[in-house]
Design a protein around this motif. Structure first.
Motif, mmCIF file in Angstrom:
data_model
loop_
_atom_site.group_PDB
_atom_site.id
_atom_site.type_symbol
_atom_site.label_atom_id
_atom_site.label_comp_id
_atom_site.label_asym_id
_atom_site.label_seq_id
_atom_site.Cartn_x
_atom_site.Cartn_y
_atom_site.Cartn_z
ATOM 1 N N UNK A 112 0.830 -1.211 0.000
ATOM 2 C CA UNK A 112 0.000 0.000 0.000
ATOM 3 C C UNK A 112 0.858 1.252 0.000
ATOM 4 N N UNK A 113 1.985 1.199 0.721
ATOM 5 C CA UNK A 113 2.880 2.349 0.754
ATOM 6 C C UNK A 113 3.475 2.634 -0.620
ATOM 7 N N UNK A 114 3.802 1.572 -1.356
ATOM 8 C CA UNK A 114 4.412 1.757 -2.682
ATOM 9 C C UNK A 114 3.453 2.415 -3.661
ATOM 10 N N UNK A 115 2.142 2.298 -3.406
ATOM 11 C CA UNK A 115 1.162 2.892 -4.314
ATOM 12 C C UNK A 115 1.003 4.398 -4.110
ATOM 13 N N UNK A 116 1.524 4.913 -3.012
ATOM 14 C CA UNK A 116 1.368 6.334 -2.710
ATOM 15 C C UNK A 116 2.325 7.185 -3.542
ATOM 16 N N UNK A 117 1.841 8.376 -3.912
ATOM 17 C CA UNK A 117 2.692 9.321 -4.647
ATOM 18 C C UNK A 117 3.674 9.981 -3.686
ATOM 19 N N UNK A 118 4.780 10.443 -4.240
ATOM 20 C CA UNK A 118 5.725 11.221 -3.442
ATOM 21 C C UNK A 118 5.083 12.541 -3.030
ATOM 22 N N UNK A 119 5.386 12.977 -1.832
ATOM 23 C CA UNK A 119 4.855 14.257 -1.371
ATOM 24 C C UNK A 119 5.493 15.419 -2.135
ATOM 25 N N UNK A 120 4.700 16.466 -2.419
ATOM 26 C CA UNK A 120 5.304 17.661 -3.039
ATOM 27 C C UNK A 120 6.190 18.373 -2.022
ATOM 28 N N UNK A 121 7.153 19.100 -2.539
ATOM 29 C CA UNK A 121 8.028 19.886 -1.656
ATOM 30 C C UNK A 121 7.694 21.370 -1.803
ATOM 31 N N UNK A 122 7.875 22.076 -0.706
ATOM 32 C CA UNK A 122 7.561 23.509 -0.682
ATOM 33 C C UNK A 122 8.765 24.265 -0.135
ATOM 34 N N UNK A 123 9.077 25.380 -0.762
ATOM 35 C CA UNK A 123 10.172 26.226 -0.261
ATOM 36 C C UNK A 123 9.765 27.686 -0.378
ATOM 37 N N UNK A 124 10.390 28.517 0.431
ATOM 38 C CA UNK A 124 10.074 29.950 0.429
ATOM 39 C C UNK A 124 11.345 30.764 0.605
ATOM 40 N N UNK A 125 11.306 31.962 0.096
ATOM 41 C CA UNK A 125 12.383 32.941 0.313
ATOM 42 C C UNK A 125 11.748 34.145 0.978
ATOM 43 N N UNK A 126 12.255 34.513 2.139
ATOM 44 C CA UNK A 126 11.747 35.664 2.881
ATOM 45 C C UNK A 126 12.793 36.770 2.824
ATOM 46 N N UNK A 127 12.348 37.943 2.435
ATOM 47 C CA UNK A 127 13.278 39.051 2.227
ATOM 48 C C UNK A 127 13.975 39.511 3.499
ATOM 49 N N UNK A 128 15.284 39.772 3.387
ATOM 50 C CA UNK A 128 16.087 40.324 4.475
ATOM 51 C C UNK A 128 16.723 41.652 4.060
ATOM 52 N N UNK A 129 16.051 42.361 3.191
ATOM 53 C CA UNK A 129 16.576 43.649 2.736
ATOM 54 C C UNK A 129 17.692 43.456 1.723
ATOM 55 N N UNK A 130 18.790 44.227 1.944
ATOM 56 C CA UNK A 130 19.935 44.143 1.038
ATOM 57 C C UNK A 130 21.213 44.178 1.860
ATOM 58 N N UNK A 131 22.358 44.026 1.171
ATOM 59 C CA UNK A 131 23.630 44.091 1.899
ATOM 60 C C UNK A 131 23.893 45.498 2.421
ATOM 61 N N UNK A 132 23.268 46.479 1.767
ATOM 62 C CA UNK A 132 23.439 47.849 2.252
ATOM 63 C C UNK A 132 22.588 48.108 3.491
ATOM 64 N N UNK A 133 21.439 47.472 3.510
ATOM 65 C CA UNK A 133 20.539 47.699 4.628
ATOM 66 C C UNK A 133 19.801 46.397 4.935
#
Length: 430
Positions: A67-88
């Motif tokens: 039954x486990x082999x019949x399951x699809x792989x889980x989707x992956x999720x990623x995010x980028x959260x802003x930290x401003x810039x190197x100047x600020x």
């Protein structure tokens, strides 16, 4: 005159004891043993044996993996959260004027990898089921052999015990007569030597009976002592009238669990070879991305596609190894089939040989005639027509006859059970 009277009394005592040798009924010993039939023992065995219970868990576990082999792989999720810039540097600046990026990715297996993994998992379930059947086949043979050994050893033990009880009366009479000088001391020694020999045989027999008892207790995981009950109805199915050798040899590939195990291993090797070939095909990554302010336009959305480039690793080694494994498993399968057919042939021929002896004379009638003979021998010995040495010879022959007949009957029924084991079938049932 007194000596003559003493000798007459001694002769009368010996006559009574010796005649009782042939006609005395067996003494029923009180025993705490639990009376059981083969069917009752087998029913208990199937629900109590720990090895069988453990293997059932293995089957359920392999079904869960399917039954486990019949399951699809889980989707992956990623995010980028802003930290401003190197100047600020502005940690987690995700609000107005800040940057946020989200990506979701789904792995899609190509070249039928998912289906091939399902098939391999299903083959593992069939393997565990065949392993369970093989365990049942092996343990059932042990159970039945020990059951019949226990029964026939106990039948022989009853005869020897009766002989010992009768012989003890004779020895006691000879001891009393020896003290009075009315019998030759050498005759007493010969009788005591006979008694020791039969006692040793009886002790060896009880040891074999206890060994069979112990094996039954281990198979049933019980501390009860068992007394096996076997009737003529139980033994009636043990015959070859309806059995043909050729179909038995042809059916081992289907009915023998160990052959099925080898067959599943061969099938698994073929499935693994196809899987390894499909592994050379890269999988596809499909996803979507959102970028708040980091692209050429605000609130950018896009489709993402990704695939590995099979430049260096095309799974060559695994494919080669899997292909060679197919050849190895094929040879193992052919070997197991050959072993199975040889075992069936040998088990069948053993029964044929035993049946020739079994049908050549009526064992039960022979035993009855021997009982009558030993009674006549006792009477003639009491009359002085047979010497002590001749009587001892007949006495030994009587005990040996009981042992040999029960051993032969035990070997015969166990030979039929070995044919059941060799074929993987229940050929002899009521």
């Amino acid at each position: 005159m007194k000596i003559g009277i003493m000798r007459t009394k001694t002769a009368l005592i010996l006559s009574v004891c010796i005649i009782s040798l042939g006609i005395i009924q067996p003494i029923q010993a009180q025993s705490p043993a639990k009376t059981v039939t083969l069917q009752a023992v087998e029913d208990s065995f199937l629900v109590k044996n720990y090895l069988l219970l453990a293997q059932r868990y293995q089957i359920d576990a392999s079904k869960a993996l399917t039954r486990q082999a019949k399951l699809w792989n889980n989707p992956s999720f990623s995010t980028v959260l802003g930290f401003g810039s190197t100047d600020k540097v502005q940690p987690f600046k995700v609000g107005s004027g800040g940057e946020t990026q989200y990506t979701i990715d789904q792995l899609i297996q190509l070249a039928g990898k998912r289906n091939k993994n399902i098939q391999i998992a299903a083959a593992a379930t069939r393997m565990n089921e065949a392993t369970f059947d093989e365990l049942v086949r092996t343990l059932r043979l042990q159970l039945r052999e020990n059951f019949y050994t226990l029964y026939y050893r106990r039948q022989t033990g009853k005869v020897l015990k009766e002989q010992l009880e009768n012989l003890q009366r004779i020895v006691d009479a000879y001891v009393a007569a020896d003290k009075k000088g009315s019998v030759a001391h050498a005759d007493l020694v010969r009788l005591q030597a006979l008694q020791v020999g039969i006692e040793n045989d009886y002790a060896d027999l009880k040891q074999e009976e206890l060994e069979a008892q112990k094996n039954l207790q281990q198979l049933l995981h019980s501390q009860d002592f068992y007394e096996a009950v076997v009737t003529g109805t139980d033994l009636a199915p043990y015959r070859l009238d309806h059995i043909q050798l050729s179909p038995l040899l042809d059916s081992v590939a289907i009915n023998r669990p160990d052959v099925r195990i080898a067959s599943v291993e061969y099938q698994t090797a073929e499935l693994n070879y196809r899987l390894q070939k499909s592994m050379a095909v890269p999988d596809l990554h499909v996803g979507a991305t959102y970028d708040k302010k980091g692209s050429y336009i605000d609130n950018f959305i896009g489709l993402t596609l990704g695939i590995d480039l099979p430049v260096w690793n095309r799974n060559q080694g695994n494919i080669r190894a899997a292909k060679l494994q197919i050849g190895a498993e094929k040879q193992q399968l052919q070997q197991q089939q050959s072993i199975a057919q040889t075992e069936v042939l040998n088990a069948y021929q053993r029964i044929v040989a035993l049946e020739k002896r079994y049908k050549s004379f009526d064992l039960h009638r022979f035993q009855d005639e021997f009982d009558t003979l030993i009674a006549e021998v006792a009477k003639n010995f009491s009359k002085g027509n047979i010497s002590l040495l001749q009587f001892i010879d007949y006495f030994n022959s009587y005990s040996d006859n009981a042992k040999n007949i029960n051993k032969f009957l035990s070997n015969r029924v166990n030979a039929y059970e070995e044919l059941n084991y060799a074929t993987g079938q229940e050929l002899f049932k009521n």
